[in-house]
Design a protein around this motif. Structure first.
Motif, short mmCIF file in Angstrom:
data_model
loop_
_atom_site.label_atom_id
_atom_site.label_comp_id
_atom_site.label_asym_id
_atom_site.label_seq_id
_atom_site.Cartn_x
_atom_site.Cartn_y
_atom_site.Cartn_z
N ARG A 109 -2.93 5.00 73.00
CA ARG A 109 -2.44 4.47 74.27
C ARG A 109 -3.33 5.00 75.36
NH1 ARG A 109 3.94 5.20 75.15
NH2 ARG A 109 3.33 5.90 77.22
N ARG A 259 10.00 -0.44 68.65
CA ARG A 259 8.78 -0.63 69.43
C ARG A 259 7.59 -0.39 68.51
NH1 ARG A 259 10.25 2.49 75.13
NH2 ARG A 259 12.21 1.39 75.40
N GLU A 261 4.93 1.05 68.46
CA GLU A 261 4.17 2.07 69.18
C GLU A 261 2.76 2.18 68.61
OE1 GLU A 261 4.99 3.85 71.77
OE2 GLU A 261 7.20 3.83 71.86
N THR A 268 9.75 12.82 64.88
CA THR A 268 10.55 11.66 65.29
C THR A 268 10.42 11.34 66.78
OG1 THR A 268 12.39 13.14 65.69
CG2 THR A 268 12.30 12.09 63.53
N PHE A 269 9.68 12.17 67.52
CA PHE A 269 9.63 12.01 68.98
C PHE A 269 9.21 10.60 69.38
CE2 PHE A 269 7.46 11.91 73.02
CZ PHE A 269 8.41 12.47 73.85
N ARG A 270 8.14 10.12 68.79
CA ARG A 270 7.71 8.75 69.08
C ARG A 270 7.72 7.97 67.77
NH1 ARG A 270 6.11 6.82 73.35
NH2 ARG A 270 5.49 8.75 74.31
N SER A 271 8.78 7.22 67.57
CA SER A 271 8.94 6.46 66.33
C SER A 271 8.83 4.98 66.64
CB SER A 271 10.31 6.72 65.71
OG SER A 271 10.60 8.08 65.69
N GLN A 276 18.82 4.39 70.84
CA GLN A 276 19.00 4.72 72.25
C GLN A 276 20.48 4.88 72.58
OE1 GLN A 276 16.85 1.41 74.14
NE2 GLN A 276 15.37 2.93 74.81
N GLU A 343 9.30 13.66 77.80
CA GLU A 343 10.54 12.99 78.25
C GLU A 343 11.61 12.92 77.17
OE1 GLU A 343 9.93 9.02 79.90
OE2 GLU A 343 11.90 8.41 79.15
N LEU A 344 12.81 13.33 77.56
CA LEU A 344 13.98 13.18 76.70
C LEU A 344 14.76 11.95 77.12
CD1 LEU A 344 16.22 16.38 76.37
CD2 LEU A 344 15.21 15.03 74.57
N GLU A 345 14.83 11.75 78.42
CA GLU A 345 15.67 10.69 78.97
C GLU A 345 15.15 10.30 80.35
OE1 GLU A 345 19.85 11.50 78.85
OE2 GLU A 345 20.32 10.04 80.42
N GLY A 346 15.32 9.01 80.68
CA GLY A 346 14.95 8.56 82.03
C GLY A 346 16.19 8.07 82.75
N SER A 389 18.99 6.38 80.48
CA SER A 389 18.56 5.87 79.18
C SER A 389 18.02 7.01 78.33
CB SER A 389 17.47 4.82 79.43
OG SER A 389 16.88 4.44 78.24
N ALA A 390 18.80 7.34 77.28
CA ALA A 390 18.45 8.50 76.45
C ALA A 390 18.10 8.06 75.04
CB ALA A 390 19.63 9.47 76.40
N GLY A 391 17.37 8.88 74.33
CA GLY A 391 17.02 8.60 72.94
C GLY A 391 17.81 9.53 72.03
N ARG A 394 15.25 11.61 69.94
CA ARG A 394 14.58 12.66 70.74
C ARG A 394 15.55 13.78 71.06
NH1 ARG A 394 10.42 9.86 75.02
NH2 ARG A 394 9.25 8.76 73.40
#
Ligand code: ATP
Length: 520
Positions: A109, A259, A261, A268-271, A276, A343-346, A389-391, A394
């Motif tokens: 990315r 996604r 990605e 598992t952070f970016r799967s 969600q 980021e954990l959550e936005g 919005s949380a994962g 994550r």
């Protein structure tokens, strides 16, 4: 071993998390939760649902929401009419620019591939930037002090240093270098042998495409949802018409999102497939800043209440340049993962953007009607939306990393997961001290009693110390041992995981004793 490796290894060894379809070599970006992992993740989601949806007003530990509010839940389908994704902007714009390396065939990315230049400071303080040696590394732009970034380039750096009378060496981030052809040509990609192998950033749509029905043509295309939020927006009117909710109120949903990605990484952070936990909170435009502040703090506090160490948790307000064009505010809850702060959550103030888009494309009036508003001008309106919005994956990973500890008990090293009792996969384990004298029968009896109320585990195999260690690694907060005294006085020992302190409790009071501590 690094902390992250230890966590990954514990997850595999104890059955928390496995690579997906492992016997076939796995599938990048996909993970399976084993017997302990599924309980842990379910507890994370259940704690969220309980605190945010079901008992939102009882569990609010912050001083005062701007006004009383309602919360309801939803479970929308994963596949939706593709128009949803046109309205949301995902079809046109849900794409991260990415770059490929022609040599290593890796894909990155663009915002995560940071280009660094070397800077040498001479004895007289004069600084020289060597733009003949640019290199790219995966990471965040803030990490210019990281010696590990320099390591692969030691030889070339040494050669440069030799030719100048330089004293100190540092790194400088070159913003947007990948968009500049000349700079790209000089940049050495990770793992590449020569500079200039990176392609220009190109859009890459993150949505997984699929077909509905038998025909695989353009008319049957749809997508696996890349977020749960849109399922809430398209049901806004249904909920308003049926659930007797009044603005301000929120709709919560937990579910899978997909996604494609470019770089699934960091466990598992970016799967590519993840879950969600999202809330869309509807309020009047003029109240949106207050509610935004409220949700930002409330969501931050939620992680603390479940035991994340305050020093590892951060709330970062985005500055104006980072905001999406429709957003009026955004903050990230960030956690210091072993691989860096991420980021954990936005939490975002999305204005009325989403409802307005859906109203336009569907042609349906999605405005809220407030029958108690005396001013006719203000009765019908599109509410603003605050979106926490949380994962779930994550959050689970953060709880695992935070809980992982090593200490010594009785001169022996132990690994212990100091999970909050609400999150622990198993709440208590029941052991007979020895496998004779009626102890197993008594222990099984206690186990069966407790099982009605709590997730408990029975184990009679091996030395008692080993059984304790096994439960410590699984994060079980209490171990109950039936011994000689149980048979005569009716009491058992309850050993607490973190302190290893033992208390004697009457078997008849055990359930109440445990429930009081676990639900705290
Ligand atoms: P990132 O910048 O890390 O890609 P994002 O800002 O795109 O995340 P959002 O679209 O705001 O993420 O999604 C909300 C939450 O969903 C994130 O905070 C995260 O917890 C979770 N999430 C998003 N993408 C992933 C993923 N690929 N794997 C696991 N969780 C994810």
């Amino acid at each position: 071993m690094e902390l992250m490796e230890k966590v990954v290894s514990l997850c595999k060894r104890r059955g928390f998390i496995f690579p997906s379809s492992e016997i076939y070599g796995g599938l990048n970006g996909c993970w399976d939760y084993g017997p302990l992992g599924v309980e842990l993740k379910r507890n994370v989601k259940q704690a969220w649902w309980n605190d945010m949806v079901e008992h939102h007003d009882e569990t609010d530990t912050l001083p005062g929401a701007p006004s009383p509010y309602g919360m309801v839940g939803l479970d929308s389908s994963l596949l939706m009419n593709p128009k949803v994704w046109e309205a949301s902007g995902h079809v046109g714009g849900f794409s991260d620019p990415m770059v490929d390396c022609r040599e290593t065939r890796n894909r990155y990315r663009a915002d995560q591939l940071v280009v660094f230049a070397l800077e040498l400071t001479a004895a007289d303080g004069a600084r020289t930037t060597f733009d003949e040696m640019l290199f790219a590394a995966l990471g965040e732009a803030g990490k210019t002090e990281d010696a590990a970034l320099i390591e692969p380039h030691r030889k070339r750096i040494a050669a440069l240093q030799k030719s100048r009378s330089a004293q100190t060496l540092s790194l400088r981030v070159i913003p947007n270098a990948l968009y500049d052809e000349a700079l790209r040509a000089k940049t050495l990609a990770p793992g590449a042998s020569a500079p200039g192998t990176l392609t220009a950033p190109r859009a890459f749509n993150l949505m997984f495409k699929t077909h509905v029905g038998a025909l695989e043509d353009n008319s049957s295309v749809t997508y696996l949802r890349p977020e749960t939020a849109q399922g809430i927006f398209v049901n806004f009117k249904n909920v308003c018409d049926t659930a007797r909710v009044r603005v301000p109120f929120g709709i919560g949903q937990v579910g899978k999102a997909f996604r494609n990605e470019i770089n699934p990484r960091n466990f598992t952070f970016r799967s590519r497939e993840f879950e969600q936990m999202e809330i869309e909170f509807f309020c009047r435009a003029e109240d949106a800043p207050k509610w935004y502040g409220y949700w930002r703090n409330r969501r931050f506090q939620w992680y603390l209440n479940l035991g994340l160490r305050p020093g590892n948790l951060h709330l970062r307000e985005h500055d104006q340049s980072e905001l999406a064009h429709y957003a009026a505010g955004c903050a990230d809850v960030e956690y210091d993962f072993p691989f860096g702060r991420s980021e954990l959550e936005g939490i975002a103030n999305r204005t009325d953007f989403d409802l307005r888009q859906h109203m336009q494309l569907s042609g349906k009036d999605l405005r809220y009607f407030d029958d108690q508003e005396s001013d006719p001008e203000k009765r019908r309106y599109l509410p603003y939306v605050i979106e926490p919005s949380a994962g779930a994956d994550r959050a689970t990973l953060a709880f695992l990393c935070d809980a992982y500890s090593e200490d010594e008990v009785g001169g022996e090293p132990r690994t212990v997961l100091k999970l909050h009792p609400r999150l622990a996969p198993i709440k208590a384990a029941v052991f007979p001290l020895v496998k004779k004298d009626g102890m197993p029968e008594k222990a099984l009896d206690i186990y069966r009693q407790l099982k009605r109320r709590l997730h408990v585990y029975y184990d009679e195999k091996g030395a008692i110390g080993r059984r304790y260690r096994r439960q410590d690694e699984a994060g079980t907060p209490y171990c109950i041992t039936v011994d000689g005294e149980t048979l005569t006085a009716g009491t058992v020992t309850v050993r607490e995981r973190d302190s290893c302190a033992q208390t004697r409790v009457h078997a008849s009071e055990l359930a109440a004793f445990l429930l009081e501590r676990i639900e705290a």
